[in-house]
Design an enzyme around this catalytic site. Structure first.
Site, PDB file in Angstrom:
ATOM      1  N   GLN A  48       0.819  -1.224   0.000  1.00  0.00           N
ATOM      2  CA  GLN A  48       0.000   0.000   0.000  1.00  0.00           C
ATOM      3  C   GLN A  48       0.851   1.272   0.000  1.00  0.00           C
ATOM      4  O   GLN A  48       0.327   2.363  -0.228  1.00  0.00           O
ATOM      5  CB  GLN A  48      -0.960   0.013   1.194  1.00  0.00           C
ATOM      6  CG  GLN A  48      -2.070  -1.036   1.066  1.00  0.00           C
ATOM      7  CD  GLN A  48      -2.995  -0.987   2.258  1.00  0.00           C
ATOM      8  OE1 GLN A  48      -2.702  -1.578   3.285  1.00  0.00           O
ATOM      9  NE2 GLN A  48      -4.095  -0.279   2.130  1.00  0.00           N
ATOM     10  N   CYS A  89     -10.771   0.186   3.721  1.00  0.00           N
ATOM     11  CA  CYS A  89      -9.365   0.002   3.365  1.00  0.00           C
ATOM     12  C   CYS A  89      -8.740   1.373   3.174  1.00  0.00           C
ATOM     13  O   CYS A  89      -9.367   2.265   2.593  1.00  0.00           O
ATOM     14  CB  CYS A  89      -9.285  -0.789   2.059  1.00  0.00           C
ATOM     15  SG  CYS A  89      -7.609  -1.045   1.468  1.00  0.00           S
ATOM     16  N   HIS A 135      -3.874  -8.398   0.905  1.00  0.00           N
ATOM     17  CA  HIS A 135      -3.115  -7.365   0.170  1.00  0.00           C
ATOM     18  C   HIS A 135      -1.815  -7.946  -0.396  1.00  0.00           C
ATOM     19  O   HIS A 135      -1.383  -7.567  -1.483  1.00  0.00           O
ATOM     20  CB  HIS A 135      -2.739  -6.200   1.098  1.00  0.00           C
ATOM     21  CG  HIS A 135      -3.769  -5.115   1.164  1.00  0.00           C
ATOM     22  ND1 HIS A 135      -4.227  -4.438   0.066  1.00  0.00           N
ATOM     23  CD2 HIS A 135      -4.428  -4.585   2.225  1.00  0.00           C
ATOM     24  CE1 HIS A 135      -5.123  -3.528   0.435  1.00  0.00           C
ATOM     25  NE2 HIS A 135      -5.270  -3.606   1.744  1.00  0.00           N
TER      26      HIS A 135
HETATM   27 ZN    ZN Z   1      -6.597  -2.543   2.839  1.00  0.00          ZN
END
Ligand code: ZN
Length: 166
Positions: A48, A89, A135
């Site tokens: 991320q 998220c 993820h």
């Molecule tokens: Zn997430």
């Protein structure tokens, strides 16, 4: 660090295992935690922030848990039951949907010191563990939605982008 958003192809990448825990790994863990707390959120995976390594951090700010939880190369080794709850998220800010997950999971991983850790989670912790480990395989919570619900969510993303909310 900057959190990448839904639509960035990196979020669909499969992250690579960490072969050796170095000072660089520990710095990345510190940066991930700082980014998580700044967001703020309860879980963040390295991908991320654009780093395709199998690392995630979790902090539910609960007094009953040793926090934060740092997971390197995590694996779900047991799972049980079902739960459904609202889930969001950090890569899809402001959006959430009910998602079905396992009620409890057991996860084996390594921490930033190189020690093996076993985390048993139920309820919210179980949900966050499953979400973050997804993820690492390029999977997002909206992949669990029906085609119709996913379409609605994607419409909402487009609307937010157009309005400059993202
Ligand atoms: Zn997430």
């Amino acid at each position: 660090m900057k959190i990448i958003r839904y639509g960035d192809p990196a979020l669909r990448e499969k992250s690579k295992p960490v072969n050796k825990i170095t000072g660089e790994t520990r710095q990345l863990v510190r940066d991930l935690l700082e980014t998580l707390y700044a967001a703020p959120g309860v879980g963040l995976a390295a991908i991320q922030v654009g780093v395709p390594l199998r690392i995630c951090v979790i902090d539910l700010r609960s007094k009953d848990l040793r926090q934060p939880i740092v997971l390197i190369n995590p694996k779900i080794v047991a799972q049980q039951g079902r739960q459904e709850d609202e889930e969001g998220c950090l890569s899809l800010p402001g959006l959430s949907c009910p998602v079905k997950r396992h009620e409890s999971v057991r996860v084996e991983a390594t921490n930033e010191k190189g020690f093996p850790v076993v985390i048993e989670g139920t309820g919210l912790l179980s949900r966050v563990l499953q979400h973050e480990i997804d993820h690492l395989d390029g999977k997002l919570f909206l992949d669990y939605l029906s085609a119709a619900d996913k379409k609605l969510l994607e419409q909402e993303v487009r609307r937010k982008k157009k309005q400059g909310d993202w």
